[in-house]
Structures are given as structure tokens and as C-alpha cells.
Design an enzyme around this catalytic site. Structure first.
Site, mmCIF file in Angstrom:
data_model
loop_
_atom_site.group_PDB
_atom_site.id
_atom_site.type_symbol
_atom_site.label_atom_id
_atom_site.label_comp_id
_atom_site.label_asym_id
_atom_site.label_seq_id
_atom_site.Cartn_x
_atom_site.Cartn_y
_atom_site.Cartn_z
ATOM 1 N N ASP A 89 0.881 -1.230 0.084
ATOM 2 C CA ASP A 89 -0.095 0.003 0.035
ATOM 3 C C ASP A 89 0.813 1.566 -0.104
ATOM 4 O OD1 ASP A 89 0.565 -0.955 2.507
ATOM 5 O OD2 ASP A 89 -0.789 0.160 3.534
ATOM 6 N N GLU A 156 -0.413 -2.414 5.259
ATOM 7 C CA GLU A 156 0.577 -2.358 6.399
ATOM 8 C C GLU A 156 0.696 -0.811 6.949
ATOM 9 O OE1 GLU A 156 4.042 -1.153 8.295
ATOM 10 O OE2 GLU A 156 3.633 -0.132 6.318
ATOM 11 N N GLU A 157 0.318 0.171 6.262
ATOM 12 C CA GLU A 157 0.367 1.423 6.721
ATOM 13 C C GLU A 157 -0.760 1.526 7.964
ATOM 14 O OE1 GLU A 157 2.559 3.317 6.433
ATOM 15 O OE2 GLU A 157 3.622 2.827 4.403
ATOM 16 N N HIS A 393 7.309 8.779 4.894
ATOM 17 C CA HIS A 393 5.869 9.508 4.974
ATOM 18 C C HIS A 393 6.318 11.062 4.417
ATOM 19 C CE1 HIS A 393 3.726 6.236 7.459
ATOM 20 N NE2 HIS A 393 4.971 5.681 6.439
#
Length: 425
Positions: A89, A156-157, A393
Site C-alpha cells: 500500500d 501495512e500502513e 512518509h
């Protein structure tokens, strides 16, 4: 997609084979994945591409596991089962790197809002490397015996995807691994380097919501209220004593209040204030201490500031969170020797940790599973860009794709093949 090359009998040609594969396949695949990221739980096209790549290599592929998870299996005779994992993702971030292959993708998120999407955490590297490892393992199938399981993990995020795949039968519908391996590309680590922590690799993560309740009223008559803004302020400060006065300074722990909202205007004392927290820990014991401590401090601070018993803070955990990633130490030491021998002693590095980031890879190797797990870091930064490397990020996050992908492939293949016995003639 290229055909699988003839099977070499050793790993002597591995680095050259990976480089050739990057030129022929993996470079284009990485760029496609980078240009076309998808948000957590919405990885429809990404999962389809991963499944297509793995089927073309001859793997038995199942899709839709735990959402959009992909599981590929190669049964190659008797022996242990090794699992390699890549997450898929992206993040709701607009890419601002200015690179020619920068993502311009947008996607309607689960909340119904259209958002920009970017691979701002390197999952594109992980996926391309998984396909590269799949190709090399298939090409060398005459040299090893056992079972290989490859997974493309969604979400996963939000630290949800691993749990969803496990709950959907990852360890029961498919061969259960004896060993689980994975890696994360690291923007703060120079390309060509690999880090294999001997124990703690990533921290736990728990998100908590707290509602601090009071009795509202006029801002000019505070004595007639129980002010939740004041209570919340004291709680925020007091929570830091969990780290500074209750946890050993030699232990990793973080308590962060990342969001606080309450009230509507200056002369109105509200009825309640909403807080959102993240807790990080490097051991299960500290993790539990932090979670219990938040409730204790919130309750007793409110009581000390005259909140009535029926208006004490409410603390909830909207999702289960994840434990710390703690590598199996004997396996980690074994793989360090394997990588140093095969890739060169200078490849391995052990820089100090600078973050208490979390990874839901932790769930694959929990003690109750009986699976021995190791999670590595692979360098992603060009040495001359290391000092100004943007963090994960960030809208400016970037890695050097070729060395990051090829190093990831080599580390995974050498590790996997060291755990699988040589095939009997």
C-alpha cells in the site's frame, strides 16, 4: 514479462543475474508501481499486477487473502518452508520530489474523499524485490529443496494487513512457514548496505482515543463548571511521566498525544475534549505498562481536578495495534554470517536506531506461531544525498531504485537459500 532463465547450480552468478533482471524487468516494474500507488485496503490493481507477475513465473497464486493479499507458493520437494513478505500500500500524500517518474495518482479513500497517493515509504521497492527474488528462486529450483511462500500484503500502513491475512488462513490454508523473512528499504541508510538487527527491529504501536469529560458552562463562570480543557491539559503533561518516571531510561518507550480537540469558542467551556494518542514500546512488558498507565493517569488526574465519578475519561483502542518486531536472535546471527560471506563484510551495518517506527510484520513471528522471523533494513539513499534525505512518509521521500531493489533481491535470495537444503540428485 521475461521467461525464467535456465537453472544455475550455485549463487556465483546471482548478482549479475539480478542486475540483468533489473534492466530487463524489475526497473520497469518498479517505475510502474511507483507511478500507480494505491491506498491501504484498496490495492486492487497493485495486487492484480503482483499476481500476474508471480503466475507468469510458474507459482501457484491465490488472491483476495485478507482483503487484497496475494499468496504465491512453490512446492519444491521435502524440506522447510520459507516465507518472503512484501507490503503493497501507498500513502495519502502528494509527491513533491520533482522526479520524472513522480506519482500523480489520486484515489477515493475508504472515507469517500479523493486523495493524492504516493509510495512515500518504499513499498514499491519491496514489491519489485519480491518479484526479483521469486524469479531467482524459480531459476535455481534445481539447487534447493523445500517450499517457498511469497506474500504481497495489503494495508501495512494501518498495521492491519498482516492480521487480516493471518485471520483469513495464511498459516492454515497455505504451507505454514518455518521461517518468515522481510525487509524495509530505509531512506536514512546508504544504498548497498543491509542491517540485520539481532533482536529488536521495530517498536510496538498502539493508537488510543480518549474522551475527557467535564461539565460545560460559561467561560466567565468557571467555578460552576468542571473544565475538561484544563483536565485534558494536565493529563497530557502527566502522561509524559510514564516515560520519564516509570520506565527504565534504558528501555524504549514513547507516549505522544498527536491530536487534541475541544470547544467551539472562547467564552464557552465545553462538555468534553477529544485526544488521540500513539504508544510505542520495545518489549511486550513496557507496552502493557504504557497502556494501563494511560488509563490510570487519565482517571486519577480527572478525580484530582474534581470530575464526578460518572464523568471520568473514557479510553478506547479502535484497533488492536501491533507488538514490537523482535528478530529471532540465532536466526538473525546466522543470516548476518550468510550475507557477510555472500555479499561482502562491508555490506552489513549496525547504525543506532533513530525512530520507534512500527511494522505489522511482527505478527508473523509471534511466539505462539512457532515461526522464526527476521526483518532487515536495506539502504535506499545515495551516499551524497544521505545528509538531506527526506524521512519516510514525507512528500519529498525518495530512494535510489536500482541499488535498493537489487540489494533487496540479493539479501532475500541468499537468506532463503541458506535455509533450504540442497536438492538431492
Amino acid at each position: 514479462m521475461a521467461q525464467v532463465p535456465a537453472s544455475p547450480s550455485t549463487l556465483a552468478d546471482l548478482r549479475a543475474a539480478i542486475a540483468a533482471d533489473y534492466d530487463a524487468n524489475l526497473g520497469a516494474l518498479w517505475e510502474h508501481l511507483h507511478r500507480n500507488p494505491e491506498l491501504s485496503t484498496l490495492e486492487v490493481q497493485t495486487a492484480a499486477r503482483m499476481a500476474e507477475e508471480l503466475r507468469a513465473l510458474g507459482y501457484d497464486v491465490t488472491t483476495g487473502v485478507g482483503g487484497h493479499g496475494v499468496v504465491a507458493v512453490l512446492r519444491n520437494g521435502p524440506g522447510p518452508t520459507v516465507m518472503l513478505r512484501a507490503d503493497m500500500d501507498g500513502l495519502p500524500i502528494r509527491e513533491e520530489t520533482g522526479l520524472p517518474y513522480a506519482s500523480t495518482a489520486t484515489q477515493v479513500d475508504v472515507d469517500g474523499v479523493e486523495k493524492p497517493v504516493m509510495h512515500a515509504c518504499g513499498h514499491d521497492v519491496h514489491m519489485a524485490a519480491l518479484i526479483g527474488a521469486a524469479r531467482q528462486m524459480m531459476a535455481r529450483r534445481d539447487a534447493w529443496s523445500g517450499t517457498l511462500v511469497l506474500i504481497g500484503q495489503p494495508a501495512e500502513e494501518g498495521v492491519r494487513g498482516a492480521r487480516a491475512m493471518l485471520e483469513d488462513g495464511l498459516y492454515t490454508r497455505f504451507p505454514k512457514p518455518d521461517y518468515a523473512l522481510g525487509f524495509h528499504v530505509k531512506a536514512g541508510l546508504p544504498v548497498g548496505h543491509v542491517q540485520v538487527p539481532e533482536a529488536i527491529a521495530y517498536s510496538s504501536s498502539d493508537s488510543l482515543n480518549m474522551t475527557v469529560r467535564g461539565i460545560g458552562g460559561h467561560g466567565a463562570s468557571p467555578h460552576m463548571t468542571v473544565d475538561p480543557v484544563v483536565i485534558a491539559s494536565y493529563i497530557v503533561v502527566a502522561l509524559q511521566t510514564l516515560r520519564s518516571r516509570e520506565i527504565s531510561p534504558l528501555e524504549g518507550a514513547v507516549v505522544t498525544v498527536g491530536s487534541i480537540h475541544g470547544g467551539s469558542r472562547s467564552n464557552i467551556i465545553p462538555d468534553q475534549v477529544e485526544l488521540q494518542l500513539t504508544l510505542r514500546a520495545d518489549s511486550p512488558e513496557v507496552r502493557e505498562h504504557l497502556r494501563a498507565g494511560v488509563e490510570r493517569i487519565a482517571r486519577n488526574t480527572a478525580l484530582a481536578l474534581n470530575a464526578p465519578e460518572d464523568r471520568l475519561p473514557i479510553v478506547t483502542q479502535p484497533s488492536p495495534g501491533v507488538p514490537p518486531v523482535i528478530n529471532d536472535t540465532p536466526l538473525a546471527l546466522r543470516l548476518r554470517d550468510v550475507l557477510a560471506d555472500g555479499m561482502g563484510e562491508g555490506v552489513l551495518v549496525s547504525p543506532p536506531r533513530t525512530s520507534m517506527g512500527a511494522e505489522d510484520f511482527a505478527l508473523y513471528g509471534q511466539p505462539e506461531t512457532g515461526v522464526k522471523a527476521v526483518f532487515m533494513d536495506v539502504g535506499g539513499a545515495a551516499p551524497d544525498h544521505l545528509a538531506e534525505a527526506a524521512p519516510h512518509h514525507s512528500s519529498h521521500f525518495r530512494i535510489e531504485p536500482r541499488p535498493a531493489v537489487t540489494t533487496g533481491v540479493e539479501a532475500m535470495v541468499r537468506s532463503a537459500m541458506s535455509l533450504l537444503p540442497k536438492r538431492s540428485e
